[in-house]
Design a protein around this motif. Structure first.
Motif, PDB file in Angstrom:
ATOM      1  N   ALA A   1     -42.155  74.912 -38.544  1.00 60.03           N
ATOM      2  CA  ALA A   1     -43.524  75.028 -38.043  1.00 60.03           C
ATOM      3  C   ALA A   1     -43.847  76.446 -37.582  1.00 60.03           C
ATOM      4  CB  ALA A   1     -43.733  74.054 -36.878  1.00 60.03           C
ATOM      5  N   THR A   2     -45.105  76.815 -37.770  1.00 55.82           N
ATOM      6  CA  THR A   2     -45.622  78.126 -37.355  1.00 55.82           C
ATOM      7  C   THR A   2     -47.076  77.950 -36.911  1.00 55.82           C
ATOM      8  OG1 THR A   2     -46.433  78.641 -39.575  1.00 55.82           O
ATOM      9  CG2 THR A   2     -44.172  79.342 -39.044  1.00 55.82           C
ATOM     10  N   ALA A   3     -47.690  79.052 -36.484  1.00 59.25           N
ATOM     11  CA  ALA A   3     -49.127  79.077 -36.184  1.00 59.25           C
ATOM     12  C   ALA A   3     -49.705  80.371 -36.724  1.00 59.25           C
ATOM     13  CB  ALA A   3     -49.370  78.976 -34.681  1.00 59.25           C
ATOM     14  N   ALA A   4     -50.937  80.303 -37.208  1.00 57.16           N
ATOM     15  CA  ALA A   4     -51.576  81.468 -37.815  1.00 57.16           C
ATOM     16  C   ALA A   4     -51.566  82.671 -36.885  1.00 57.16           C
ATOM     17  CB  ALA A   4     -53.013  81.119 -38.224  1.00 57.16           C
ATOM     18  N   ASN A   5     -51.911  82.442 -35.604  1.00 56.31           N
ATOM     19  CA  ASN A   5     -52.040  83.586 -34.694  1.00 56.31           C
ATOM     20  C   ASN A   5     -50.706  84.194 -34.318  1.00 56.31           C
ATOM     21  OD1 ASN A   5     -51.302  82.603 -31.677  1.00 56.31           O
ATOM     22  ND2 ASN A   5     -52.217  80.908 -32.788  1.00 56.31           N
ATOM     23  N   GLN A   6     -49.600  83.559 -34.691  1.00 60.57           N
ATOM     24  CA  GLN A   6     -48.282  84.091 -34.351  1.00 60.57           C
ATOM     25  C   GLN A   6     -47.543  84.678 -35.550  1.00 60.57           C
ATOM     26  OE1 GLN A   6     -47.929  80.257 -31.856  1.00 60.57           O
ATOM     27  NE2 GLN A   6     -46.191  81.476 -31.183  1.00 60.57           N
ATOM     28  N   ILE A   7     -48.074  84.439 -36.768  1.00 56.19           N
ATOM     29  CA  ILE A   7     -47.383  84.975 -37.948  1.00 56.19           C
ATOM     30  C   ILE A   7     -48.262  85.810 -38.870  1.00 56.19           C
ATOM     31  CG2 ILE A   7     -45.654  83.127 -37.998  1.00 56.19           C
ATOM     32  CD1 ILE A   7     -47.200  81.961 -40.449  1.00 56.19           C
ATOM     33  N   GLU A   8     -49.550  85.501 -38.982  1.00 55.13           N
ATOM     34  CA  GLU A   8     -50.328  86.082 -40.071  1.00 55.13           C
ATOM     35  C   GLU A   8     -50.513  87.584 -39.978  1.00 55.13           C
ATOM     36  OE1 GLU A   8     -53.173  82.310 -41.388  1.00 55.13           O
ATOM     37  OE2 GLU A   8     -54.091  84.141 -40.631  1.00 55.13           O
ATOM     38  N   GLY A   9     -50.896  88.095 -38.815  1.00 54.31           N
ATOM     39  CA  GLY A   9     -51.297  89.490 -38.749  1.00 54.31           C
ATOM     40  C   GLY A   9     -52.619  89.673 -39.471  1.00 54.31           C
ATOM     41  N   ALA A  10     -52.845  90.887 -40.000  1.00 53.17           N
ATOM     42  CA  ALA A  10     -54.072  91.168 -40.768  1.00 53.17           C
ATOM     43  C   ALA A  10     -55.307  90.671 -40.023  1.00 53.17           C
ATOM     44  CB  ALA A  10     -53.980  90.531 -42.159  1.00 53.17           C
ATOM     45  N   TYR A  11     -55.362  90.958 -38.732  1.00 54.94           N
ATOM     46  CA  TYR A  11     -56.437  90.416 -37.894  1.00 54.94           C
ATOM     47  C   TYR A  11     -57.816  90.949 -38.275  1.00 54.94           C
ATOM     48  CZ  TYR A  11     -56.960  94.775 -35.241  1.00 54.94           C
ATOM     49  OH  TYR A  11     -57.215  96.069 -34.869  1.00 54.94           O
ATOM     50  N   ASN A  12     -57.848  92.099 -38.953  1.00 57.69           N
ATOM     51  CA  ASN A  12     -59.136  92.690 -39.330  1.00 57.69           C
ATOM     52  C   ASN A  12     -59.263  92.838 -40.849  1.00 57.69           C
ATOM     53  OD1 ASN A  12     -57.241  94.657 -39.687  1.00 57.69           O
ATOM     54  ND2 ASN A  12     -58.281  96.237 -38.486  1.00 57.69           N
ATOM     55  N   GLU A  13     -58.570  91.987 -41.581  1.00 60.52           N
ATOM     56  CA  GLU A  13     -58.634  92.009 -43.041  1.00 60.52           C
ATOM     57  C   GLU A  13     -59.210  90.695 -43.566  1.00 60.52           C
ATOM     58  OE1 GLU A  13     -55.165  93.440 -45.218  1.00 60.52           O
ATOM     59  OE2 GLU A  13     -54.307  94.179 -43.334  1.00 60.52           O
TER      60      GLU A  13
ATOM     61  N   CYS B   1     -39.740  78.301 -37.683  1.00 61.48           N
ATOM     62  CA  CYS B   1     -38.687  78.373 -38.694  1.00 61.48           C
ATOM     63  C   CYS B   1     -38.349  79.810 -39.090  1.00 61.48           C
ATOM     64  CB  CYS B   1     -39.098  77.565 -39.904  1.00 61.48           C
ATOM     65  SG  CYS B   1     -40.799  77.874 -40.446  1.00 61.48           S
ATOM     66  N   ILE B   2     -39.264  80.707 -38.826  1.00 62.63           N
ATOM     67  CA  ILE B   2     -39.044  82.143 -39.008  1.00 62.63           C
ATOM     68  C   ILE B   2     -39.462  82.815 -37.713  1.00 62.63           C
ATOM     69  CG2 ILE B   2     -41.352  82.427 -40.055  1.00 62.63           C
ATOM     70  CD1 ILE B   2     -40.163  84.646 -41.818  1.00 62.63           C
ATOM     71  N   ASP B   3     -38.759  83.860 -37.293  1.00 70.33           N
ATOM     72  CA  ASP B   3     -39.104  84.530 -36.039  1.00 70.33           C
ATOM     73  C   ASP B   3     -40.581  84.912 -36.030  1.00 70.33           C
ATOM     74  OD1 ASP B   3     -36.472  84.324 -35.254  1.00 70.33           O
ATOM     75  OD2 ASP B   3     -35.980  86.420 -35.646  1.00 70.33           O
ATOM     76  N   LEU B   4     -41.230  84.705 -34.878  1.00 73.99           N
ATOM     77  CA  LEU B   4     -42.660  84.981 -34.767  1.00 73.99           C
ATOM     78  C   LEU B   4     -42.984  85.436 -33.346  1.00 73.99           C
ATOM     79  CD1 LEU B   4     -42.952  82.128 -33.277  1.00 73.99           C
ATOM     80  CD2 LEU B   4     -43.798  81.260 -35.434  1.00 73.99           C
ATOM     81  N   ILE B   5     -44.230  85.766 -33.122  1.00 72.25           N
ATOM     82  CA  ILE B   5     -44.663  86.206 -31.797  1.00 72.25           C
ATOM     83  C   ILE B   5     -44.708  84.996 -30.865  1.00 72.25           C
ATOM     84  CG2 ILE B   5     -46.476  87.360 -30.486  1.00 72.25           C
ATOM     85  CD1 ILE B   5     -45.147  89.141 -32.621  1.00 72.25           C
ATOM     86  N   SER B   6     -44.121  85.144 -29.682  1.00 71.54           N
ATOM     87  CA  SER B   6     -44.103  84.037 -28.725  1.00 71.54           C
ATOM     88  C   SER B   6     -45.519  83.694 -28.284  1.00 71.54           C
ATOM     89  CB  SER B   6     -43.268  84.421 -27.503  1.00 71.54           C
ATOM     90  OG  SER B   6     -43.472  83.505 -26.445  1.00 71.54           O
ATOM     91  N   CYS B   7     -45.788  82.401 -28.200  1.00 62.21           N
ATOM     92  CA  CYS B   7     -47.101  81.947 -27.747  1.00 62.21           C
ATOM     93  C   CYS B   7     -47.355  82.368 -26.302  1.00 62.21           C
ATOM     94  CB  CYS B   7     -47.193  80.432 -27.878  1.00 62.21           C
ATOM     95  SG  CYS B   7     -48.635  79.722 -27.072  1.00 62.21           S
TER      96      CYS B   7
END
Length: 489
Positions: free
Chosen positions: A17-29, A437-443
């Protein structure tokens, strides 16, 4: 009589499991708008000495400061781990582990940049098309959360988030766009991530700036916002059944099983009340109505939830198909002056002497997961899904690119064993997706160094690093767990 199930059922949905705001990046793309999570500023826990230096809450003054002086702050959720550009590589790694499902969320602000547009952003829709098509290439079922701790910041600024009923039709529009677009690609949906976390952070869960509400009315605003989300969720269920009848739509809570500190009846009663507040959220969504015990709670706390004509019918018609939970720890509670304030809180100040603690001082209680699953299934008798469970830890990358995380293997093994016991107890369990499941930014802390994944991502708390992906020891271990359907642990 139901037959004894001794192992994980055929078709069990293993994954991560993941969340968009913790993995996606590209916040202005890609036409994406700014979201509430884009303004969660990093506060260095190592400098302050606070292990859990939460970045959950943002005030109106902080938001104004962040907007005016962005260069003075770090916003790690804006860069994530660059899944936006690396999704093919990451999903290929999930497929290598044998994932049957991949839980991810869709960023509302990527589809409707301000939430107010009449038409959705095609670039945003096309991005998720590519993600789902890549999942399909490997036979991975997407499990999609529609709202996971983020929403367009414009809705916070205009309406103070879910404090306003105005968000219900906006979410309904968003849901219908998703269902119509992805009806042939996504079967499993969750409306709101951990809705009960509104009790911990109104900004994170509901996009509400707390300093703009009367502090004496905070609890009332919390439950009013939750009521609006209940209605939005029920309408989403209704829309899903109209647009894609085969879909399964679930609700989700952060499962917080409370134990009484002693056998003293007052402590036992407090534990029962704490568990009721936790169960309140799936009670409404799975049973389709407000539970009777909340009438006294609302009266005792001077809470008045405004309902309009037809609300109760909407809730009744929009009951979910399954209940999903995150499970990280259990709690201990007692009858004390601040008991009502602690009820429903994410972490308890009372530590269980019988449990070891993680590096972040979270009690590790695998049996608590079994207890939770048994109680939930007894209560609702609909399928359950453990869609978050994992261990945050500081992982060390060796010179030869290895990560020996036997502590994570041990943690997950013990929880999988208890899920298997719960199935044997008669629980109908759909699947298990580990967080993350992959390292991500902590909530909670916006750290990168609090790692959960089977895959190490070379990036530090300040966003520096090559972003190279490395398989941890747990990667191959989980691969074998999935291949054996939970028999080889």
């Amino acid at each position: 009589m139901k037959e004894l199930q001794t192992g994980f059922p055929k078709g069990f949905l293993w994954g991560g499991a993941t969340a968009a705001n913790q993995i996606e990046g590209a916040y202005n793309e890609g036409g994406k708008g700014m979201s509430t999570s884009d303004y969660a500023a990093y506060k260095d826990p190592y400098a302050t000495g606070k292990v859990d230096n939460f970045t959950f809450n943002v005030t109106s003054k902080e938001l104004a400061e962040y907007k005016e002086n962005e260069a003075n702050y770090l916003f790690p959720k804006r860069w994530g781990i660059d899944f936006y550009h690396r999704y093919e590589e990451d999903i290929a790694l999930f497929a290598e582990m044998g994932f049957k499902t991949f839980r991810l969320s869709i960023s509302w602000a990527r589809i409707f940049p301000t939430g107010l547009e009449a038409e959705p952003n095609e670039e945003g829709l096309a991005f998720y098309d590519k993600v789902f098509d890549t999942c399909a290439k490997y036979g991975i079922e997407p499990l999609v959360t529609m709202s996971h701790y983020e929403m367009p910041i414009a809705l916070t600024e205009k309406y103070n988030g879910w404090a306003s009923r105005e968000l219900i039709p906006l979410f309904d529009k968003y849901a219908r766009v998703l269902f119509n677009r992805y009806k042939s690609k996504v079967t499993y949906w969750i409306t709101f991530n951990e809705m009960n976390m509104n009790l911990n952070s109104l900004y994170t869960g509901a996009g509400i700036l707390e300093d703009l509400i009367d502090p004496e009315k905070k609890l009332e605003v919390t439950y009013q916002a939750s009521h609006h989300q209940f209605l939005a969720s029920a309408l989403a269920v209704k829309a899903a059944r109209e647009i894609m009848p085969e879909a399964k739509v679930g609700c989700m809570i952060n499962q917080i099983e409370s134990y009484a500190l002693t056998t003293k009846p007052e402590d036992q009663l407090q534990a029962l009340k704490s568990n009721q507040l936790n169960m309140f959220y799936p009670d409404v969504q799975a049973r389709g109505e407000y539970p009777s015990y909340m009438a006294r709670y609302f009266a005792d706390n001077n809470i008045h939830v405004a309902m309009e004509e037809g609300d109760e019918e909407i809730l009744k018609a929009g009951k979910v198909d399954y209940v999903a939970i995150s499970y990280y720890m259990s709690h201990v509670t007692e009858a004390r002056e601040d008991a009502s304030e602690l009820a429903g809180s994410f972490d308890s100040p009372i530590k269980n002497e019988h449990l070891e603690l993680s590096q972040w001082d979270w009690p590790i209680d695998p049996i608590g997961l079994r207890i939770s699953l048994m109680k939930l299934y007894d209560r609702y008798e609909i399928p359950l899904f453990v869609c978050e469970n994992g261990l945050g830890a500081k992982d060390e990358l060796t010179e030869d690119g290895k990560i020996h995380d036997e502590y994570r293997i041990d943690y997950i093994r013990k929880h999988v064993e208890q899920m298997k016991e719960a199935i044997k107890d008669g629980v109908d369990l759909m699947g298990y997706t580990t967080w993350g499941c992959i390292d991500l930014i902590s909530c909670g802390t916006s750290q990168m160094s609090k790692r959960y994944g089977f895959i190490y991502v070379d990036q530090d708390d300040k966003g520096q690093g090559s972003l190279t992906r490395y398989r941890k020891d747990s990667f191959n271990w989980y691969k074998e767990v999935i291949a054996s359907n939970g028999e080889v642990l």
